[in-house]
Design a protein around this motif. Structure first.
Motif, PDB file in Angstrom:
ATOM      1  N   ARG A 760     -27.593  29.708 -50.378  1.00 56.28           N
ATOM      2  CA  ARG A 760     -26.814  30.912 -50.126  1.00 56.28           C
ATOM      3  C   ARG A 760     -25.387  30.637 -50.606  1.00 56.28           C
ATOM      4  O   ARG A 760     -24.850  29.560 -50.340  1.00 56.28           O
ATOM      5  N   LEU A 762     -21.280  32.305 -51.675  1.00 54.26           N
ATOM      6  CA  LEU A 762     -20.215  33.293 -51.833  1.00 54.26           C
ATOM      7  C   LEU A 762     -19.442  32.915 -53.084  1.00 54.26           C
ATOM      8  O   LEU A 762     -18.899  31.805 -53.180  1.00 54.26           O
ATOM      9  N   ARG A 764     -16.507  33.950 -55.892  1.00 55.74           N
ATOM     10  CA  ARG A 764     -15.358  34.792 -56.252  1.00 55.74           C
ATOM     11  C   ARG A 764     -15.204  34.760 -57.764  1.00 55.74           C
ATOM     12  O   ARG A 764     -15.127  33.688 -58.365  1.00 55.74           O
ATOM     13  N   ASP A 791     -17.500  42.738 -53.883  1.00 53.56           N
ATOM     14  CA  ASP A 791     -16.768  43.443 -52.827  1.00 53.56           C
ATOM     15  C   ASP A 791     -15.307  43.625 -53.210  1.00 53.56           C
ATOM     16  O   ASP A 791     -14.901  43.344 -54.348  1.00 53.56           O
ATOM     17  N   THR A 795     -15.565  39.171 -54.557  1.00 55.21           N
ATOM     18  CA  THR A 795     -16.578  38.195 -54.111  1.00 55.21           C
ATOM     19  C   THR A 795     -17.940  38.866 -53.997  1.00 55.21           C
ATOM     20  O   THR A 795     -18.038  40.024 -53.599  1.00 55.21           O
ATOM     21  N   TYR A 797     -22.188  37.969 -52.715  1.00 55.81           N
ATOM     22  CA  TYR A 797     -23.069  37.074 -51.964  1.00 55.81           C
ATOM     23  C   TYR A 797     -24.442  37.056 -52.629  1.00 55.81           C
ATOM     24  O   TYR A 797     -25.019  38.103 -52.935  1.00 55.81           O
ATOM     25  N   ALA A 799     -28.364  34.770 -52.553  1.00 58.95           N
ATOM     26  CA  ALA A 799     -29.202  33.828 -51.809  1.00 58.95           C
ATOM     27  C   ALA A 799     -30.320  33.339 -52.714  1.00 58.95           C
ATOM     28  O   ALA A 799     -30.848  34.090 -53.538  1.00 58.95           O
ATOM     29  N   HIS A 830     -19.495  23.826 -48.296  1.00 59.21           N
ATOM     30  CA  HIS A 830     -20.412  24.568 -47.429  1.00 59.21           C
ATOM     31  C   HIS A 830     -20.633  23.884 -46.099  1.00 59.21           C
ATOM     32  O   HIS A 830     -21.207  24.461 -45.191  1.00 59.21           O
ATOM     33  N   ASN A 833     -19.408  25.575 -42.959  1.00 57.97           N
ATOM     34  CA  ASN A 833     -20.030  26.862 -42.658  1.00 57.97           C
ATOM     35  C   ASN A 833     -21.316  26.629 -41.889  1.00 57.97           C
ATOM     36  O   ASN A 833     -22.228  25.957 -42.378  1.00 57.97           O
ATOM     37  N   ILE A 837     -23.624  28.131 -46.081  1.00 55.72           N
ATOM     38  CA  ILE A 837     -23.314  28.932 -47.275  1.00 55.72           C
ATOM     39  C   ILE A 837     -22.348  28.160 -48.165  1.00 55.72           C
ATOM     40  O   ILE A 837     -21.286  27.721 -47.719  1.00 55.72           O
ATOM     41  N   THR A 839     -19.781  27.840 -51.539  1.00 55.32           N
ATOM     42  CA  THR A 839     -18.765  28.698 -52.138  1.00 55.32           C
ATOM     43  C   THR A 839     -18.503  28.240 -53.565  1.00 55.32           C
ATOM     44  O   THR A 839     -18.754  27.087 -53.927  1.00 55.32           O
TER      45      THR A 839
END
Length: 852
Positions: A760, A762, A764, A791, A795, A797, A799, A830, A833, A837, A839
């Motif tokens: 998973r 995130l 940017r 968004d 960023t 998301y 998976a 990660h 988190n 997740i 990054t």
């Protein structure tokens, strides 16, 4: 005078213009309604100001009424106001951005639509979406989707819908499954040591093996038993089976047993055709019994039928209940032996017979058998060729007729009877069997047997009669099984010489003042002797506060042994306030021989899905004044169900018991170990993803190959297999969480899940000029295939992605509004988190085009 800066005079003047204002107001209201009917353009600058507007991001999809992002949604399906099962359906964007469902012919069949009535529709691939709208294939059919409630509403002409009973499953959906070879096994053993008893060891294996090819099922049922140095292997039956869909029946060739609804059940070696009621929906359907008993210690329970051990299991001290007997016949009394850890044994007989069957008007239930009779294990009997046929026919709502014939060289029998419904009182049937037999000693004998069966409920007293029956046979009557017994002039041949006379059995339950009472019993006597077989059990269960109380009494008397009795009291108290999912229990039992025992212990379950259970017990018996301690546990793993127990007595004797129940399945995707299979099972393939668990399947998870076995499915019915999304490994994600399968009899069906093995993340995204990728941009990946929306912070998301992958990002139709990014996940970021997740930041560069 002023009110909020407005003079009262002005207000009075406006009042005089009231008719004019009303007219202007009406015109403005109409204009507003007209404006509301138009499609409005939503300005992106309303979200992020002029910076976003300069990037000219295309958010027109969200400005259209009813428009939503395409994808797969779990929907409630309503067909002509009748709710169907929930379905995961893919949607694409229509011309105006509205979602259009991708309906397949297979879905329509599932919902009861007469697909075959429309040749062009029936010719389409079953699992591919219909080209164009539903109305193009079925006139006047309309499908609309309500996104807010996730409801797909289908309006269908009534003539296009099957007029079937509730719960009907179209036979075209019955799945014969994939080719497999399997073994379903139950292995158990005990080892006893101590100065009071001789050291001994016992092992038992119950093995059901089979091969499925297309609709054919080859099966073998065998048992193996080893006591110390002596071992024996027995094959109980071997047969080949296939559905006959058009007749709603099963064809069997080999060794098996008849159903035993009109005549007594017979073991045979030959061919058999019998109607299969499970092919009908539940609403159109017109029994192995539950065995209850008491164990004073860690005990071994064995169940025999026709001389074969068909069930053996280790149980913890206290009351036990066996409700998973895999019986080889549909009638034939069960002999139950409870072997305690100190070697003592208790025996009792569980009556087992079919109930009176009422058929719906015009319905026929039948059976035809031709072959050679098979005597029971260790039975000295003739095994002649025979033919047998029987039928049950529903005349009307009140009456059912049934009958049959049996014929062999030395035996003929004919049966006829009727069943009558008594409304709320239940069902009663009466029949007579006339038989003509030539016995082994050459004697000619003929007679009749009269039978009365009752099943039902007395509503006034809430009394349930699960089964009550009485049979009277004249002195010259012999059943087919008894007529084939051989005569050797020895005392143990008395069953041959003293044939059956009266038999009475009943099973009654009653709810009274919040308590549940039951009474089970039977008695059999014989001609020319006063010997009897008798078995009775009674009990009451109630709840006092949070304490469960059970009081039971059993009595048994065989023809050639003394009677035995036992009384027991059991108490169970939940300990959830101190120990989650645990109970304290106390058991007291006392037998006719004066053996009394007291037992105190704790039972419970552990782990998130309760796949581990345990029992700690301490007991005292007046038999030699021994104190006993025991420990018992069982664990449901994805590879098998395991159990083990340890028993220690103050006389230094001890017992160790162990067992493993499971299955091994060889299939096109590999070889998979599993928990016990049952008759029908599903083979799950999750694209190589391991560790995926399933809802309501304790201990079941995909193995290192991404395969798992979901056991004990219902034949000819919808079985939903759902992924437990709360337990997905952090590197696994899936596009769909539920699959519905409809296995045919004894099938091994496939259940495919598209799982993404990865992380998973995130991510940017920035452009070379430092600006973030605008809100609403669509990012897609080809390997693995997935998409997401950026968004308002640039960023997105994702998976199920690998550590390195590529993205293509688009937020408009111009070439300048497309870029590509190479993503490298940061494995270090990660860890903080809790969801695991990862990054990453990636530079999204504009694609280079020729001529630039």
């Amino acid at each position: 005078m002023k009110i909020n800066g407005t003079s009262l005079h002005s207000c009075q003047a406006m009042g005089r213009l009231n008719p004019v204002l009303r007219c202007l107001g009406g015109i403005m209201l109409l204009a507003a309604n007209s404006a509301m009917a138009r499609e409005y353009y939503f300005s992106p600058s309303s979200l992020e100001g002029e910076a976003l507007q300069r990037q000219n991001v295309d958010l027109s999809l969200f400005s259209r009424s009813g428009a939503q992002l395409p994808g797969a949604y779990l929907c409630t399906v309503v067909l002509n106001k009748d709710r169907q099962d929930d379905e995961t359906i893919s949607f694409i964007s229509g011309k105006q951005g509205q979602l259009e469902p991708q309906i397949t012919p297979a879905m329509l069949r599932k919902w009861g639509v007469k697909v075959d009535r429309f040749p062009a529709l029936a010719a389409l691939p079953a699992k591919k979406p219909l080209p164009g709208s539903l109305g193009n294939h079925i006139p006047f059919a309309v499908a609309t989707f309500d996104f807010e409630t996730l409801t797909l509403r289908i309006s269908m002409p009534q003539e296009a819908i099957n007029s079937q009973s509730r719960g009907y499953i179209d036979p075209s959906r019955w799945d014969d499954g994939m080719p497999v070879a399997f073994a379903d096994y139950a292995f158990s053993g005990t080892q006893n040591e101590g100065h009071a008893i001789s050291n001994r060891e016992n092992q038992y294996l119950n093995l059901r093996s089979g091969i499925n090819i297309g609709g054919w099922r080859a099966r073998n049922y065998s048992t193996w038993n080893k006591t110390d140095d002596a071992a024996s292997w027995r094959s109980i039956n071997t047969y080949l089976q296939h559905d006959i869909d058009s007749l709603k029946a099963q064809f069997t060739a080999g060794e098996n047993s008849t159903q035993g609804e009109v005549f007594d059940s017979l073991q045979y070696r030959g061919v058999n055709i019998v109607s299969d009621e499970e092919m009908l929906p539940y609403s159109q359907r017109g029994f192995a019994p539950v065995i209850r008993g008491i164990a004073s210690t860690n005990a071994e329970v064995s169940v025999r039928q026709n001389g074969y051990v068909i069930y053996q299991q280790n149980v913890a001290p206290g009351a036990f209940e066996i409700n998973d007997i895999y019986s080889t016949t549909n009638s034939g009394d069960l002999e139950v032996t409870v072997k305690e850890a100190d070697g003592t044994e208790h025996r009792f007989t569980q009556p087992y017979s079919s109930v009176a069957v009422m058929q719906r008007p015009g319905k026929v239930k039948y059976e035809m058998t031709a072959g050679r009779y098979r005597a029971g294990n260790n039975s000295d009997a003739s095994e002649p060729l025979f033919v047998q046929g029987s039928a049950i026919y529903g005349v009307n709502n009140l009456m059912t007729l049934f009958g049959g014939v049996t014929h062999s060289q030395d035996y003929r029998a004919i049966n006829g009877g009727t069943g009558v419904t008594l409304g709320e009182l239940g069902t009663v049937s009466a029949d007579v069997t006339a038989a003509w037999a030539t016995l082994d000693n050459g004697k000619q004998s003929d007679g009749q047997s009269y039978r009365l069966l009752y099943s039902g409920k007395l509503t006034a007293t809430e009394t349930n009669f699960t089964l009550a029956s009485y049979r009277y046979s004249t002195e010259g009557y012999y059943s087919f099984e008894d007529a084939n017994q051989k005569y050797d002039d020895e005392d143990n041949a008395w069953l041959f010489r003293y044939n059956k006379r009266n038999r009475l059995q009943a099973s009654i339950s009653q709810n009274l003042f919040g308590s549940s009472l039951y009474l089970n019993g039977y008695q059999q006597d014989y001609w020319a002797t006063d010997k009897k077989e008798r078995s009775v059990s009674a009990g009451v269960s109630t709840l006092i506060g949070k304490t469960s109380v059970h009081l039971a009494w059993t009595y048994s008397k065989a023809t050639d042994s003394e009677s035995d009795q036992m009384i027991s009291l059991s108490l169970s108290v939940p300990l959830s306030e101190w120990l989650p999912r645990a109970w304290a229990n106390y058991n007291f039992s006392d037998s006719k021989q004066g053996y009394a025992s007291h037992n105190l212990g704790i039972n419970g379950t552990l782990l998130d899905d309760e796949r581990l259970s345990y029992s700690l017990q301490q007991s005292h018996t007046n038999h030699d004044g021994d104190d006993n301690s025991s420990l018992y546990g069982s664990y449901r793993s994805q590879y098998a169900s395991l159990n083990a127990g340890y028993y220690y007595s103050s006389d230094s004797s001890r017992q160790f018991s162990y067992g493993v129940n499971g299955g091994l399945v060889a299939h096109p995707n590999g070889i998979t170990l599993s928990q016990p299979l049952g008759d029908q099972f599903a083979i799950v393939n999750a694209s190589g993803a391991s560790g995926i668990r399933f809802v309501n399947q304790r201990g079941v998870a995909t193995d290192w190959q991404g395969n798992a076995i979901i056991p004990s499915l219902s034949a000819y019915q919808e079985n939903s297999i759902r992924i437990d999304t709360t337990s997905l490994p952090e590197d696994v994600d899936t596009d769909e969480t539920a699959v519905t399968v409809v296995p045919s009899r004894s099938a091994a069906v496939s259940a495919e899940f598209t799982a993404h093995v990865g992380y998973r993340a995130l991510i940017r995204l920035r452009r070379p000029d430092g600006n973030l990728i605008p809100f609403g941009a669509m990012a897609t990946s080809e390997s693995p295939a997935m998409n997401a929306i950026v968004d308002d912070t640039g960023t997105l998301y994702l998976a199920g992605v690998p550590e390195q992958f590529s993205l293509k990002v688009k937020w408009g139709n111009d070439a300048s509004q497309t870029c590509s990014a190479r993503v490298q996940l940061d494995s270090a970021k990660h860890t903080a988190n809790p969801a695991g997740i990862r990054t990453a930041e990636a530079l999204c560069q504009q694609e280079q085009h020729r001529g630039h």
